[in-house]
Write a protein that holds these residues in place. Sequence first.
Motif, PDB file in Angstrom:
ATOM      1  N   ASP A  47       0.828  -1.207   0.000  1.00  0.00           N
ATOM      2  CA  ASP A  47       0.000   0.000   0.000  1.00  0.00           C
ATOM      3  C   ASP A  47       0.863   1.259   0.000  1.00  0.00           C
ATOM      4  O   ASP A  47       2.090   1.211   0.133  1.00  0.00           O
ATOM      5  N   ALA A  48       0.194   2.392  -0.142  1.00  0.00           N
ATOM      6  CA  ALA A  48       0.892   3.667  -0.277  1.00  0.00           C
ATOM      7  C   ALA A  48       1.689   4.015   0.972  1.00  0.00           C
ATOM      8  O   ALA A  48       2.796   4.566   0.885  1.00  0.00           O
ATOM      9  N   ALA A 103       2.370   8.722  -3.439  1.00  0.00           N
ATOM     10  CA  ALA A 103       2.990   8.733  -2.113  1.00  0.00           C
ATOM     11  C   ALA A 103       4.509   8.725  -2.210  1.00  0.00           C
ATOM     12  O   ALA A 103       5.198   9.467  -1.487  1.00  0.00           O
ATOM     13  N   ARG A 159      -2.068   5.490  -6.176  1.00  0.00           N
ATOM     14  CA  ARG A 159      -1.856   6.042  -4.836  1.00  0.00           C
ATOM     15  C   ARG A 159      -0.409   5.835  -4.382  1.00  0.00           C
ATOM     16  O   ARG A 159       0.196   6.718  -3.755  1.00  0.00           O
ATOM     17  N   ILE A 160       0.144   4.679  -4.688  1.00  0.00           N
ATOM     18  CA  ILE A 160       1.525   4.392  -4.300  1.00  0.00           C
ATOM     19  C   ILE A 160       2.487   5.340  -4.989  1.00  0.00           C
ATOM     20  O   ILE A 160       3.402   5.893  -4.356  1.00  0.00           O
TER      21      ILE A 160
END
Length: 397
Positions: A165-166, A232, A228-229
């Motif tokens: 995840d991010a 980030a 999203r990753i």
Amino acid sequence: MDDRQRYDRATAALEPPFAILDLEAFHANAAALVRRAGGKPIRVATKSIRSRPLLERVLAMDGFAGLMAFTLPEALWLVEQGFGDILVAYPTADRHALAELAGSAEAAGRITLSVDSADQLAFMDHALAGVHPRHEIRISIDIDAGFVAFNGKFRAGALRSPIRDAEQAADLAADIAKRPGYRVTGLMAYEAQIAGVGDAPQTGAAYARLIRFMQNLSARELILRRGRIVNAVRQFADLEFVNGGGTGSIERTVREKAITEVAAGSGLFHPRLFDFYSRFTGRPAALFALPVVRRPSPTTVTVLGGGYLASGAPGPSRLPQPYLPAGLRYTPDEGAGEVQTPLLGQPAEDLRVGDRVWFRHAKAGEMCERFDTLHLVEGDTLTESVPTYRGEGKTFL
């Protein structure tokens, strides 16, 4: 003149076993990959080619840029041969190769290493403790692109990175940014469950529908998560590339705004495993020939060698395909053998000692671990012979 006649005529002066590359099919496959990439560059996966002259040939074509290597020693050797922009797609624990990388300004400027944990960075720090001067190492963060459902009870995709995840990706990027001697320049996420799984298997329509359903869900989930990753990680690093995909998923992967490039290699050879995709059709380009050396019965021939199994989960799909003449099949009790392979089928009745049987490997570059030369065929003419990695004395795995 059919393909078997062309190949037999072009290679009449050669003694099998040997391997060929049909250049017309090779270039047609390359053009198809570029069309599917829709203008985004294709980074060439070296494990699927394993021949330096062929890598040079591919990179000279429009639409291809950069290499994706499978080991650091391989990448260092490719730099010595004049290649640049090499992403090593798998983490390394080779202390000697790391020291060579960090000690060379040229290599450090051309090679990017994959990392997915702080443990790998700690290992590198320890391995490089005595290297002076030590050049900055380019880092790509590898992201898990697998599909997970039902609260983790179902998973599809290769077991690669622990970073999903991010927040995890941002934490690792921040950690790297604080460490002297490293710089995050890229990010990659290989969706093996889409790129490496054919959606038109021979096991039946129902199973094919399940695969397509999973792949559609995975693609929708990944486009959001990967985006999203990337956002980030960009808070801590100036990313030069975001790599994704593979031969089996190019047209899907390039739709993502976050993706700047895709990876491909197997599609150039179009091995047997890539026959089972509905989204594209390639042409078999890489083949190997084995000689008939026995006739145990009127309906059976035996060829020399043949046990060139592909990596992955064991099963019939990992066997080479008896390709030409069409209609040959393995015996159930011997399969593809270490030193001999019996073959059944109507075509066996017409084959004689000394005739060739042409095979396709299940995967792409693994065939080149068996042969030191690829003979390039155009039409019914052998135009050139080029070394594989093995032919240049290189066996990186």
